[in-house]
Design a protein around this motif. Structure first.
Motif, mmCIF file in Angstrom:
data_model
loop_
_atom_site.group_PDB
_atom_site.id
_atom_site.type_symbol
_atom_site.label_atom_id
_atom_site.label_comp_id
_atom_site.label_asym_id
_atom_site.label_seq_id
_atom_site.Cartn_x
_atom_site.Cartn_y
_atom_site.Cartn_z
ATOM 1 N N ASN A 426 -16.041 -9.087 -3.572
ATOM 2 C CA ASN A 426 -16.257 -9.257 -2.270
ATOM 3 C C ASN A 426 -15.422 -8.288 -1.087
ATOM 4 O O ASN A 426 -15.386 -8.652 0.055
ATOM 5 N N GLY A 427 -14.649 -7.071 -1.924
ATOM 6 C CA GLY A 427 -13.811 -6.555 -0.873
ATOM 7 C C GLY A 427 -12.605 -7.106 -0.432
ATOM 8 O O GLY A 427 -11.838 -6.242 0.211
ATOM 9 N N ARG A 428 -12.275 -8.438 -0.627
ATOM 10 C CA ARG A 428 -11.124 -8.803 -0.251
ATOM 11 C C ARG A 428 -9.952 -8.160 -0.926
ATOM 12 O O ARG A 428 -10.001 -7.648 -2.028
ATOM 13 N N ALA A 429 -8.823 -7.970 -0.074
ATOM 14 C CA ALA A 429 -7.585 -7.120 -0.537
ATOM 15 C C ALA A 429 -6.743 -8.322 -1.181
ATOM 16 O O ALA A 429 -6.273 -8.971 -0.521
ATOM 17 N N GLY A 430 -6.325 -7.893 -2.363
ATOM 18 C CA GLY A 430 -5.438 -8.548 -3.141
ATOM 19 C C GLY A 430 -5.976 -10.024 -3.406
ATOM 20 O O GLY A 430 -7.340 -10.336 -3.062
ATOM 21 N N GLY A 431 -5.089 -10.882 -3.503
ATOM 22 C CA GLY A 431 -5.445 -12.318 -3.697
ATOM 23 C C GLY A 431 -6.668 -12.420 -4.898
ATOM 24 O O GLY A 431 -7.771 -13.222 -4.715
ATOM 25 N N PHE A 432 -6.241 -12.144 -6.123
ATOM 26 C CA PHE A 432 -7.204 -12.045 -7.250
ATOM 27 C C PHE A 432 -7.484 -13.611 -7.607
ATOM 28 O O PHE A 432 -8.535 -13.757 -8.341
ATOM 29 N N GLU A 433 -6.781 -14.476 -7.177
ATOM 30 C CA GLU A 433 -6.968 -15.851 -7.731
ATOM 31 C C GLU A 433 -8.105 -16.617 -7.041
ATOM 32 O O GLU A 433 -8.668 -17.428 -7.277
ATOM 33 N N VAL A 434 -8.120 -16.034 -5.367
ATOM 34 C CA VAL A 434 -9.126 -16.630 -4.785
ATOM 35 C C VAL A 434 -10.825 -16.309 -5.245
ATOM 36 O O VAL A 434 -11.039 -15.051 -5.581
ATOM 37 N N GLY A 435 -11.520 -17.246 -5.366
ATOM 38 C CA GLY A 435 -12.858 -17.132 -6.114
ATOM 39 C C GLY A 435 -13.966 -16.920 -5.011
ATOM 40 O O GLY A 435 -13.785 -17.342 -4.024
ATOM 41 N N VAL A 436 -15.072 -16.611 -5.485
ATOM 42 C CA VAL A 436 -16.314 -16.782 -4.606
ATOM 43 C C VAL A 436 -17.086 -18.239 -5.257
ATOM 44 O O VAL A 436 -16.803 -18.849 -6.365
ATOM 45 N N ASP A 437 -18.003 -18.737 -4.210
ATOM 46 C CA ASP A 437 -18.632 -20.036 -4.659
ATOM 47 C C ASP A 437 -19.929 -19.896 -5.345
ATOM 48 O O ASP A 437 -20.679 -19.576 -5.189
ATOM 49 N N GLY A 438 -19.832 -20.261 -6.931
ATOM 50 C CA GLY A 438 -20.848 -20.420 -7.735
ATOM 51 C C GLY A 438 -21.356 -19.228 -8.174
ATOM 52 O O GLY A 438 -20.995 -18.129 -7.911
ATOM 53 N N VAL A 439 -22.601 -19.173 -8.717
ATOM 54 C CA VAL A 439 -23.306 -18.150 -9.389
ATOM 55 C C VAL A 439 -24.043 -17.547 -7.824
ATOM 56 O O VAL A 439 -23.931 -16.071 -8.050
#
Length: 599
Positions: A426-439
């Motif tokens: 999703n282009g977010r810098a860093g924060g690999f633990e943060v996820g996206v919502d569902g499929v």
């Protein structure tokens, strides 16, 4: 087979003897991996898809098979199919390969659900596996490359309604049973699966074994069989081979109650000298039905408690008394334990947390080219990656508690112009633990990344595996009820094979499994190397052996061709990997932990 022990693998013919146990023949944890699978059953039952059935295990043996090898005997393997109404054959399972044997008794069991209300035609085929394929996992063998030894068919109810639940069938060729040529016979024995969590961990050693080799010492292994109601025996376990040793100590093995039935059920324990020809020499055996020494699990416990040995006897070839040998069998370890199931953990509050990594290397082809695996079709037709995400997503989000997935890419030139081997879709810098919502979130992030990331390379798995391992490792300090699954979707062309092996060996100590899904028509040989289904665990560049197998590879082309279902393919090995981790660390379900704390 001690699940926590790395040990040295046994190659070639010794693997066929039992140095590397097949999953269906190990302890109760591995029974989840073949046939009945808690994860698969739970997934379907949650959707109201359940039938009245009894889980059955089939044991196979053959007699007087054709000998197609010139310098040795045939190396047989049996394959079992369910015959559908349209005549199509659906493979249920395969046994192991037994070397140089025309009268094999296979250890591997075939698990099948016996449904009372329907007719279930079965087809059995026996193949002679060519020597050059002996180190390939049986599930990866191409049957068209093997020599056909014979075929037989019956209906499942014919087996289970027999008084001794054993049916002997004449083998014939593919054209039907009319040809009179003798192809030998196949015997099928059915037993109902025992639903029990009880198991025993046993370590055996022997002393003063006979030396039956001329130029070296014997290479002993044990075969354990259970006596069934008919008086016949069904093999349930083979140990590894110990080379050149008359006082062998074998690795601990775990026998589930499903294997030994009860502590009073008589067992046969035979000791053989391994020969590559397949003519293993019987060095002595303990058998309760013809000797005065009974060898049930209960008897083995008494041997352990009394620190005494049981004397081996050599069967008489003529009428008379069996020969009593100096050789003795000792039980060095005997531990009764509860084997909790995959569902015991999940239903008590254990969570599976999924992470997804998508291949953005140039080998996938230019996304603007309709032939590219990454091409987004304006008509809405899904490309190979989108199909994989959608089909797999239904399964993984079912088992993910919060349905938020860290979604990464690798091998692409990212937003800042540099090639990255682990970046957020999703282009977010860093924060690999943060996820996206569902499929839907994964699909949207993937489409967005294709517009903002250029395909590059090389193909490196190491960084995404290390990132997943770091997240899994950090969880241990505050929550041991989380287990992580990294899903890697790739076109199969891997550049950093050794670096990937190193990362996987390090990660094998963590609560982590890795599912690799191959898309497209590439050669997936490297992926199959990482999926250690041949019994040999991965080794790092420093010769460290993986604590356990944590990789499963699934080629999507086999899913799309109907050879396997996506649910079965994805969840085939996960319960076993999960349970291996929990049991090696003596982690119990949360409700059991709470009960023990309160007590």
């Amino acid at each position: 087979m001690g699940l926590c022990l790395s040990g040295s693998d046994v190659r070639g013919g010794k693997q066929a003897v039992g140095g590397a146990q097949l999953r269906p023949t190990t302890a109760a944890d591995q029974n989840n991996v073949s046939g009945q699978n808690d994860a698969v059953d739970f997934f379907f039952k949650s959707r109201g898809l359940q039938a009245l059935f009894t889980q059955i295990e089939l044991s196979l043996s053959a007699s007087k098979l054709r000998d197609l090898d010139i310098a040795s005997k045939s190396d047989p393997m049996a394959v079992v199919y369910a015959k559908k109404r349209d005549g199509r054959l659906e493979e249920i399972g395969r046994t192991e390969v037994i070397m140089n044997n025309l009268n094999p008794a296979w250890i591997g069991k075939i698990s099948i659900a016996f449904q009372f209300e329907i007719v279930q035609p079965l087809v059995f085929r026996v193949y002679d596996v060519d020597t050059k394929y002996h180190n390939i996992p049986v599930k990866m063998l191409k049957l068209e490359d093997q020599d056909f030894l014979g075929e037989a068919s019956c209906v499942l109810s014919e087996i289970v309604t027999k008084q001794n639940r054993t049916l002997t069938l004449k083998l014939h060729n593919n054209y039907g049973p009319r040809v009179s040529r003798n192809f030998g016979t196949l015997s099928v024995h059915a037993e109902e699966t025992v639903a029990s969590k009880s198991a025993v961990e046993i370590a055996f050693r022997c002393s003063h074994l006979q030396n039956v080799d001329l130029f070296s010492k014997s290479d002993p292994f044990l075969r354990i069989s259970r006596i069934v109601e008919s008086g016949n025996s069904v093999p349930i376990y083979k140990t590894e081979v110990i080379n050149n040793n008359l006082h062998p100590i074998w690795r601990p093995i775990t026998l589930s109650m499903q294997q030994f039935v009860s502590k009073e059920n008589p067992l046969i324990i035979e000791c053989f000298d391994f020969n590559t020809s397949g003519n293993h020499v019987l060095m002595g055996f303990s058998i309760s039905v013809i000797s005065k020494i009974q060898k049930s699990v209960g008897d083995l416990e008494k041997l352990y408690q009394g620190r005494t040995g049981a004397t081996f006897m050599l069967p008489s070839t003529q009428c008379g008394h069996d020969k009593v040998l100096k050789s003795q069998l000792f039980v060095e370890k005997f531990v009764e334990k509860e084997q909790y199931s995959f569902l015991d953990y999940i239903s008590s509050g254990f969570e599976l947390n999924f992470m997804v990594a998508v291949d953005f290397t140039a080998s996938n082809g230019n996304p603007r080219n309709p032939n590219s695996l990454h091409y987004i079709d304006p008509s809405g037709r899904l490309n190979s990656y989108q199909q994989a995400i959608m089909e797999i997503g239904e399964v993984i989000q079912f088992y993910d508690s919060d349905r938020r997935f860290p979604a990464w890419g690798f091998g692409g030139k990212t937003f800042d112009g540099t090639v990255s081997h682990c970046f957020n879709l999703n282009g977010r810098a860093g924060g690999f633990e943060v996820g996206v919502d569902g499929v839907e979130g994964i699909m949207a992030a993937y489409a967005s990344a294709l517009n903002n990331v250029s395909l590059a390379g090389p193909t490196l798995f190491g960084q995404v595996i290390n990132t997943a391992a770091r997240i899994a490792g950090q969880s241990l300090s505050f929550d041991r009820s989380k287990y992580f699954v990294l899903l890697i979707i790739t076109d199969g062309v891997l550049t950093d094979l050794q670096e990937t092996k190193d990362a996987l060996v390090r990660a094998s100590d963590l609560p982590l499994s890795i599912l690799i899904v191959g898309v497209g028509g590439a050669d997936f040989t490297q992926m199959e190397i990482l999926d250690a289904d041949n019994g040999r665990r991965l080794e790092s560049s420093t010769d460290r052996v993986a604590t356990r197998d944590i990789v499963q590879f699934v080629p999507m082309r086999e899913v799309h061709s109907g050879q396997i279902s996506v649910v079965q393919a994805l969840l085939e090995e996960l319960p076993g990997q999960f349970l291996t981790y929990m049991r090696c660390r003596d982690i119990k379900p949360l409700n059991v932990q709470m009960a023990q704390t309160c007590a």
